[in-house]
Design an enzyme around this catalytic site. Structure first.
Site, short mmCIF file in Angstrom:
data_model
loop_
_atom_site.label_atom_id
_atom_site.label_comp_id
_atom_site.label_asym_id
_atom_site.label_seq_id
_atom_site.Cartn_x
_atom_site.Cartn_y
_atom_site.Cartn_z
N ASP A 1 -33.27 -39.22 -58.43
CA ASP A 1 -32.70 -38.68 -59.68
C ASP A 1 -31.18 -38.63 -59.66
OD1 ASP A 1 -35.36 -38.22 -60.29
OD2 ASP A 1 -35.30 -36.14 -59.61
N ARG B 1 -41.61 -56.66 -81.12
CA ARG B 1 -42.05 -55.26 -80.95
C ARG B 1 -40.89 -54.37 -80.51
NH1 ARG B 1 -47.36 -56.61 -77.28
NH2 ARG B 1 -48.88 -56.57 -78.97
N HIS C 1 -44.03 -43.85 -60.54
CA HIS C 1 -43.74 -43.86 -59.11
C HIS C 1 -43.37 -45.24 -58.57
CE1 HIS C 1 -45.69 -40.05 -59.84
NE2 HIS C 1 -45.02 -39.62 -58.80
N GLN D 1 -40.82 -46.51 -59.28
CA GLN D 1 -39.38 -46.32 -59.03
C GLN D 1 -39.12 -45.72 -57.65
OE1 GLN D 1 -37.61 -44.69 -63.10
NE2 GLN D 1 -39.79 -44.34 -62.89
O1 F6P Z 1 -37.44 -35.84 -58.14
C1 F6P Z 1 -37.97 -37.12 -58.02
C2 F6P Z 1 -39.05 -37.36 -59.03
O2 F6P Z 1 -39.53 -38.68 -58.87
C3 F6P Z 1 -38.65 -37.11 -60.47
O3 F6P Z 1 -37.89 -38.14 -61.04
C4 F6P Z 1 -39.99 -36.91 -61.13
O4 F6P Z 1 -39.87 -36.08 -62.27
C5 F6P Z 1 -40.78 -36.21 -60.06
O5 F6P Z 1 -40.15 -36.48 -58.82
C6 F6P Z 1 -42.23 -36.65 -59.97
O6 F6P Z 1 -42.87 -35.88 -59.03
P1 F6P Z 1 -44.36 -36.15 -58.49
O7 F6P Z 1 -44.25 -37.21 -57.42
O8 F6P Z 1 -44.80 -34.86 -57.95
O9 F6P Z 1 -45.17 -36.63 -59.63
#
Ligand code: F6P
Length: 364
Positions: free
Chosen positions: A142, A177, A287, A289
């Site tokens: 983040d 789109r 995830h 990312q």
């Molecule tokens: O803080 C990292 C992060 O990937 C955020 O961007 C996201 O909101 C959160 O963790 C997701 O968490 P979890 O893996 O518990 O779904």
């Protein structure tokens, strides 16, 4: 106090580059300072439960390019508010910090290296308040920690998000789109902003600039009138309408951060389809990312952070977090490190840059 043996843990959500830090800590501690390193499993859970093992050079060999964390992690385990399931099957919260201290004594740990985001580092500060020598290492995709210019993991997430924008362009164009890409970032819009700029998103929606859906729709219509029959909207999971709330996907009981964001992409897509009459689709990058190979930048930064963390321990400069300032690795008091979130400044040069090239933030 001469440090002879340290524990290392990774807490909170994983991110690319964690293994680079672990590797750098172990190699530097063993080679330069003859300090032993013990790897603690699953964040603070392993500390409370006493699940840990010594790490040798061979344990960290060949892990630099690997995503995730070889130690495992947990975003629930907090020794001060430890969630346990009672005999009645219900969750209870207990203070287990005494046991964490006892495990440190049992395993002969003189100090802790805690790698994590604001949740993990806040707990590290509380451990320091109990007398534990602690060094923090900032991680999170983040990029929302104020005390460092950048956290490792962010660059890798950004690369994935930018590729997402790139890939959506061709299919959006072919099908005429609106493609909405929802990215992570919690309450900060860094991933959306930078991926949006780098990928040429037409609309970028971030938590720091509340949007008006009418203005987003007007932009999509404006583009259609110009003959551009598609639009790419990059929306941060924490984006919210001017007169509305953030979209919460779920709550996670017992977590240091119980609210999980998500779903705003669907909301935006629904409104665009209804108001503009253009077919709209949503991709939630999620995830993806956080997974996979770290970029060279994240390996480089993680390695520098890991080395600096051990140097601080050897110099007995405790209760600090390593950070990047400009080109230099420095450190900051842990207290300051966790006290402020780093968010996008709406008037910043970066936002102005995006506006200059025609990006709509849904506010003008
Ligand atoms: O803080 C990292 C992060 O990937 C955020 O961007 C996201 O909101 C959160 O963790 C997701 O968490 P979890 O893996 O518990 O779904």
């Amino acid at each position: 106090m001469k440090i002879k043996r340290i524990g290392i843990l990774t807490g909170g959500g994983d991110c690319p580059g964690l293994n680079a830090v672990i590797r750098a800590v172990v190699k530097t501690a063993l080679r330069r300072f003859k300090i032993e390193v013990v790897g603690i499993a699953d964040g603070y859970a392993g500390l409370v439960e006493g699940v840990m093992r010594p790490l040798q050079d061979s344990d960290v060999s060949g892990i630099l390019h690997r995503g995730g964390t070889i130690l495992g992690t947990s975003n629930r385990a907090n020794p001060f508010q430890y969630a346990v399931i009672g005999e009645d099957g219900k969750m209870m919260i207990q203070d287990r910090s005494g046991e964490a201290l006892e495990q440190m004594r049992k395993f002969g740990l003189d100090a802790l290296v805690a790698i994590g985001g604001d949740g993990t580092l806040s707990i590290a500060k509380k451990m320091a308040d109990l007398g534990v020598p602690v060094i923090g290492v900032p991680k999170t995709i983040d990029n929302d920690l104020d005390a460092t210019d950048v956290t490792f993991g962010f660059d890798s997430a950004l690369a994935v998000a930018t590729e997402g924008v790139d890939r959506l362009h061709s299919t959006a164009e072919s099908h005429h789109r609106a493609m909405i890409l929802e990215v992570m970032g919690r309450y900060a819009g860094w991933i959306a902003l930078r991926a949006g700029i780098a990928g040429g998103g037409d609309v970028i929606l971030i938590p720091e600039i509340p949007y008006e859906i009418e203005k987003v729709c007007n932009e999509v219509k404006r583009r259609i009138h110009l003959g551009k029959r598609f639009s790419i909207v990059v929306v941060a999971e924490g984006a919210k309408p001017k007169d509305g709330e953030i979209t919460v996907q779920r709550t996670v009981e017992g977590s240091t951060d119980p609210i999980r964001l998500g779903g705003v992409g669907q909301v935006v897509a629904g409104r665009i389809e209804k108001e503009v009459g253009i077919e709209s689709r949503v991709v939630v990058l999620g995830h993806l990312q956080r997974g996979g190979t770290p970029t060279p930048f994240d390996r480089w930064l993680g390695t520098r952070f890991g080395v600096a963390a051990v140097e601080l321990l050897a110099e007995e400069r405790f209760t600090r977090m390593v950070c990047l300032r400009g080109q230099n690795i420095e450190s900051v008091e842990l207290e300051k490190a966790v006290s402020k979130l780093r968010r996008v400044e709406p008037q910043s040069e970066e936002v102005r840059t995006a506006r200059s090239v025609g990006t709509c933030f849904g506010d003008e």
